[in-house]
Design a protein around this motif. Structure first.
Motif, short mmCIF file in Angstrom:
data_model
loop_
_atom_site.label_atom_id
_atom_site.label_comp_id
_atom_site.label_asym_id
_atom_site.label_seq_id
_atom_site.Cartn_x
_atom_site.Cartn_y
_atom_site.Cartn_z
N MET A 38 61.38 -24.47 71.79
CA MET A 38 61.20 -23.71 70.54
C MET A 38 59.80 -23.98 69.97
O MET A 38 59.13 -23.06 69.51
N HIS A 39 59.36 -25.25 70.02
CA HIS A 39 57.99 -25.53 69.56
C HIS A 39 56.96 -24.79 70.42
O HIS A 39 56.00 -24.22 69.91
N LYS A 44 53.36 -18.05 70.23
CA LYS A 44 53.26 -16.96 69.26
C LYS A 44 51.97 -17.11 68.44
O LYS A 44 51.28 -16.12 68.17
N THR A 91 57.47 -22.06 72.00
CA THR A 91 57.58 -20.64 71.66
C THR A 91 56.71 -20.31 70.44
O THR A 91 55.98 -19.32 70.42
N PHE A 92 56.78 -21.19 69.43
CA PHE A 92 55.97 -20.97 68.23
C PHE A 92 54.48 -21.14 68.53
O PHE A 92 53.64 -20.41 68.00
#
Lengths: 238, 238
Positions: free
Chosen positions: A192-193, A199, A195-196
């Motif tokens: 998730m980190h 982004k 992914t951010f």
């Protein structure tokens, strides 16, 4: 009205030119600083270097400061010199580019913050691809800042077009991260980190295209006309 | 120099005032449109309404068009009227606010695009919390647009402060989404889309604070001085 009032005296014109080139130089310094913030954040990610990441986070306020100074100087020039045509576009463009560079530095600092968190967890495979995405965006950023220095709208349009590749790479990467999470549920938090971070990198690519648009406006006085899908595309699989 | 040249004639002042109020009204229309785009995107998310989502996606170019018109008019006023002090701040502020509202509409359209994708999958629990986050940000956006209409810097500062709550809510929500993915690996793809939607909503909150900063600049001529953590906080667990 005497001729001296119609035509500003030589030292006034000189002072005005100095202000305009100072404005340009401030943007160039800001750009160099933002480039080095992004480079540092990506190096901290690939080498898991928390000291470097902390340094990048701490340096963000330098760019904010130049952005504030650019605003002050630009508005001062607008008020005192009442610039026309080309100069006016140069100044309005500088205001836009400066706030865009400030956001690039912000995103870079945010990447560094997440690297600090990631370094507390076991490393995960897709991190390498995130670094690769970052390296592509570093090239875009460098090219668009060169286009600014050279006030070259063709170079700017080239960068603007290249961002599509970055968006495609980002789509594939997000898909890869999603798969990695499904296969390794214990790496979900780390992914998730990542992914951010990915982004944020993709957004920096978009911001490079915004700078390209502002350069085109400064040089040609018009918006880039080519139709192009907006950066924030939505893949069917995220 | 005759008095007629020192002091513009009445119809010229009138035309200038008309241009300035036209600029303000364009921003107000843009703001209303962006509000309705966000509202529609959130309603499409909560009711799983793909027709509405498609309509929101298709309407994004309306806001882009007004943004382009604001730019043209603002630069025209700068060139022809050579505004000073308050008027200059009003115009520079309008340029900033207009591009910020354009980005809010962009993020809203991006949310709607992801709703179209989400509606192809079984619904997941955390969607309701994402809608709640969105409702909080809707309130911020409405308040800051009211502050613009009233040119009220105190109202603007209030919005600027309230964004911290949104950031906290977003942090908790991201944590919840991460947990949901760990517990339901088959919902990872849907949760990734919700994660991006939540991030878009959180960014809209940040942009509302940027508008607040621009209003403060328009009214007071200074930056908001209170120290405040930047919106893009990084929770230890994402």
């Amino acid at each position: 009205v005497g001729a001296g009032e119609q035509m500003p005296e030589r030292h006034t014109i000189r002072a005005y030119d100095d202000e305009l080139s100072k404005l340009g130089n401030m943007i160039i310094s800001m750009g160099a600083l933002a480039e080095s913030q992004l480079e540092g954040a990506l190096r901290a990610l690939s080498t898991r270097d928390s000291d470097l990441a902390a340094h990048i986070v701490a340096s963000d306020n330098q760019v904010d400061q130049i952005d504030a100074d650019v605003d002050l100087l630009a508005v001062r020039i607008l008020a005192l010199r009442q610039p026309m045509a080309d100069d006016l576009r140069m100044i309005v463009g500088a205001l836009r580019i400066s706030s865009t560079i400030e956001r690039i530095a912000d995103y870079s600092a945010n990447i560094a913050k997440r690297v600090l968190v990631l370094n507390q967890m076991p490393s995960v495979g897709p991190a390498a691809s995130v670094v690769q995405l970052g390296q592509r965006v570093q090239i875009l950023l460098k090219s668009v800042l060169d286009a600014f220095i050279n006030q070259n709208s063709e170079e700017a349009i080239k960068v603007w077009r290249q961002d599509e590749e970055v968006d495609r790479f980002h789509t594939v990467l997000t898909h890869k991260l999603t798969e990695h999470m499904s296969d390794n549920p214990r790496s979900i938090t780390a992914c998730m980190h990542l992914t951010f971070i990915a982004k944020n990198i993709e957004r920096i690519g978009d911001l490079a295209t915004n700078i390209a648009e502002s350069i085109h406006y400064q040089v040609k006085g018009t918006r880039i006309q080519e139709p192009r899908a907006k950066g924030d595309s939505v893949p069917l699989d995220p």
